[in-house]
Structures are given as C-alpha cells and as structure tokens.
Design an enzyme around this catalytic site. Sequence first.
Site, PDB file in Angstrom:
ATOM      1  N   LYS A 291     -18.909 -36.840 -51.580  1.00 32.79           N
ATOM      2  CA  LYS A 291     -18.289 -35.522 -51.652  1.00 32.79           C
ATOM      3  C   LYS A 291     -16.808 -35.732 -51.909  1.00 32.79           C
ATOM      4  O   LYS A 291     -16.258 -36.805 -51.654  1.00 32.79           O
ATOM      5  CB  LYS A 291     -18.476 -34.755 -50.346  1.00 32.79           C
ATOM      6  CG  LYS A 291     -18.392 -33.242 -50.506  1.00 32.79           C
ATOM      7  CD  LYS A 291     -19.680 -32.641 -51.062  1.00 32.79           C
ATOM      8  CE  LYS A 291     -19.558 -31.130 -51.120  1.00 32.79           C
ATOM      9  NZ  LYS A 291     -20.823 -30.501 -51.564  1.00 32.79           N
TER      10      LYS A 291
ATOM     11  N   ASP B 213     -18.473 -27.048 -56.412  1.00 31.01           N
ATOM     12  CA  ASP B 213     -18.575 -26.614 -55.020  1.00 31.01           C
ATOM     13  C   ASP B 213     -17.644 -25.413 -54.866  1.00 31.01           C
ATOM     14  O   ASP B 213     -17.187 -24.842 -55.872  1.00 31.01           O
ATOM     15  CB  ASP B 213     -18.192 -27.759 -54.061  1.00 31.01           C
ATOM     16  CG  ASP B 213     -18.693 -27.535 -52.640  1.00 31.01           C
ATOM     17  OD1 ASP B 213     -17.962 -26.916 -51.848  1.00 31.01           O
ATOM     18  OD2 ASP B 213     -19.822 -27.948 -52.332  1.00 31.01           O
TER      19      ASP B 213
ATOM     20  N   THR C 139     -29.702 -23.361 -56.429  1.00 35.23           N
ATOM     21  CA  THR C 139     -29.453 -23.495 -54.998  1.00 35.23           C
ATOM     22  C   THR C 139     -30.042 -22.304 -54.250  1.00 35.23           C
ATOM     23  O   THR C 139     -30.708 -22.455 -53.220  1.00 35.23           O
ATOM     24  CB  THR C 139     -27.949 -23.605 -54.709  1.00 35.23           C
ATOM     25  OG1 THR C 139     -27.410 -24.710 -55.440  1.00 35.23           O
ATOM     26  CG2 THR C 139     -27.687 -23.808 -53.229  1.00 35.23           C
TER      27      THR C 139
END
Length: 365
Positions: free
Chosen positions: A96, A131, A166
């Site tokens: 990440k 993100d 998602t």
Amino acid sequence: MTLSTELASDLADATVFDRADTADGSPHEQVIFCEDPTTGLQAIIAIHSTALGPALGGTRFYPYANQGAALTDVLRLSRGMTYKAAIAGVPLGGGKAVIIGDPRVIKTPDLLRSYGRFIETLGGRYVSAGDIGTGTDDLDIIGEQTAHVVGRSAIAGGSGNSGPMTALGVYQSLRAAATATWGTPDLTGRVIGVEGVGKVGSELIALLLRDGAEVLATDVNADALDAVAARFSSVVICDDVLDRELDVYAPCALGGTLTVASVHQMTASIVCGAANNQLLTADVDQHLYNKGVVWVPDYVANAGGLIQVAGEKDGADAQWARDRVEQIYDTVLSILDRSRSESIPPGEAADRTAEARLKFVQSNV
C-alpha cells in the site's frame, strides 16, 4: 475520528520496528519514504509481503494529521492487502502507499509523475492501484513514469475504475451474510445503512436498491451526498446511520468505525462494507461475535477491485474478473461456516484461511 488519527499520538515516538499497531509475527519486508521538495511530494510505500507475488495495493492521497498517522495507516493497509490477495486466490502480495496532503490543494501532474518515478525505482516489487484521493486519471499520469501501475483508463490500456467491481464484491458478500443470517440472500425490505457514498458506496447503493432494500446514507462530503440524493430519490440521507434501526450496517468510508462502544450501540444483524480496517481494535471482532452480529471481514468483502486489477495485470478480460468477483459469495459462506463450526469470530476464521494459503505457498518455495 479515524483509526489512524487516534493511534498517531501514541505512536509518535515509535520506530517502524516496534510500532504497537503492527501485528506480532507479521513484519513488513520494506517501508520506503519518498520526498520530492520540488513538487511537494511526501509519500510512504509499504511492502508487507511478496510471498505470493509482487505487492499490489492502492495509493491513498489524504491530508493526514501528521506523518505518524500516515505511517500507521500504510502499515495496517498493506498488511490487509496480503490477506486480501491470499483469500482472493490471486498471485499477488500485499502493499500500500500513501501520499500525505490534501489532493484538492497539492495534487499536480508533476507531483504524480514524481511519485511514479519512485515506484519505478522498486523494480516491480510494488504495483500501485487507485484508492481514496486517486482515480483513473491520476493513475494514467503515474503510469507515464512506470509500468507498475494498474487501474488506468481503457485508452491507456487499463481496466478503468475498480469501484463497480469492489461494490459488486461487497454486494455478494452481503448476500452471503444474509443467507447465513436469515436463510435467504433476498434483501427486499431490509434496512441498510451505507456510511460513505463515494465511488464504491454509491455503486453499492445502486445494487441494493435494485434488490428492493431500503437504503439510508451518510457521508462527511456534502457534495457526495447531494450526488447520491440526485441519483437515487428513495435514499434517506441522515447524519449518522448507526443511530438508526438497521438490518445491515455497511461502512464504506475510512476505517476504525467499529469500536466496542459502537458494537453495543448498533441494532444491525450484519456488518458488511467496503472500508478497510473497519475494526478500531482487534478485540472488536470478538465483541461482534458475542453479540451475534455477523461481520464480513473487510479484506474479504472488498476484494473485487483487487481481482479486477489482478486480471488487468495478467491480461484477463472483464468477464473473467466479474466471474471471480461473483465467487466472493461462496468465499464468505465458507468463512462463516468455519466461524460457526470452530466457534470463532469471522475475522479469525478469515485470518486462518489466508494464513494457511500463505504457509502452503511458502513451504513449497
């Protein structure tokens, strides 16, 4: 207040190696701090594990309260990506990245290109996706400087926005939890509180309304709420969905909203959403279980975007990704079955499943 902010003050003096928020026995392989004074870039890339493949995870662009909060977030998020990839069965590790700052103020093409050059120096050990604060357009610019980026636009050779996939994974997870709780995946008439109506939450709402659910929604972003109200006239906008009588609580914003106090407050029978790191502390999993609330671990429910970009990386088509995301329904059922049969909370059941795959792969290297 998010998890990252609450922990930051306690961790201000901690090093990368002794931070209390890092799980025992789960050290990170590499943590890289990136700074470019010319563009204002301050970023942290955390590679938790490459046991299953290159570490893939989104880049979060967020105005953290301080650098300690940013480090806390990236360490927790990257560990979650390792478990997410293991559960999803894709050949990827966990990583990440965070860029510190308000993207509405400091984000520029030059800053994104600078960040892309930092990614390139890692030689493919880390692959970035989108993100909070980064989208397809940003990934296209980052991709000008590195090939190690996914989620770019179709015109740039990518698979586009991962929000819908998602959301589909969360929807299938919720249907599986409904089957385990009520004996049917049918959501007709169920009252569902969606917290966070961005690119994932808004798509989840569309799927829930199609199934006949009654949706309440909240978000700290007034513009996002206005967009949802304009798109879905039947959605009830409120300040705090946890104050309402719910069948399902769907956290889809920042993490840390599931606390011991909020568990005792909630009326929902199911918690299932897209937010990462939903538990403020690990013991909340047990509190949910003791109360009889079915929690779908976040890294299981929100794996749809990872599956999409994993397919993009390997050249698979959109139908392959959709089929794999639909299978999250079966994954959740198996985790909830394990939770019941072993008398352990769902989070522990999911962790055991992911860790078994990691150990199997590592023992056969």
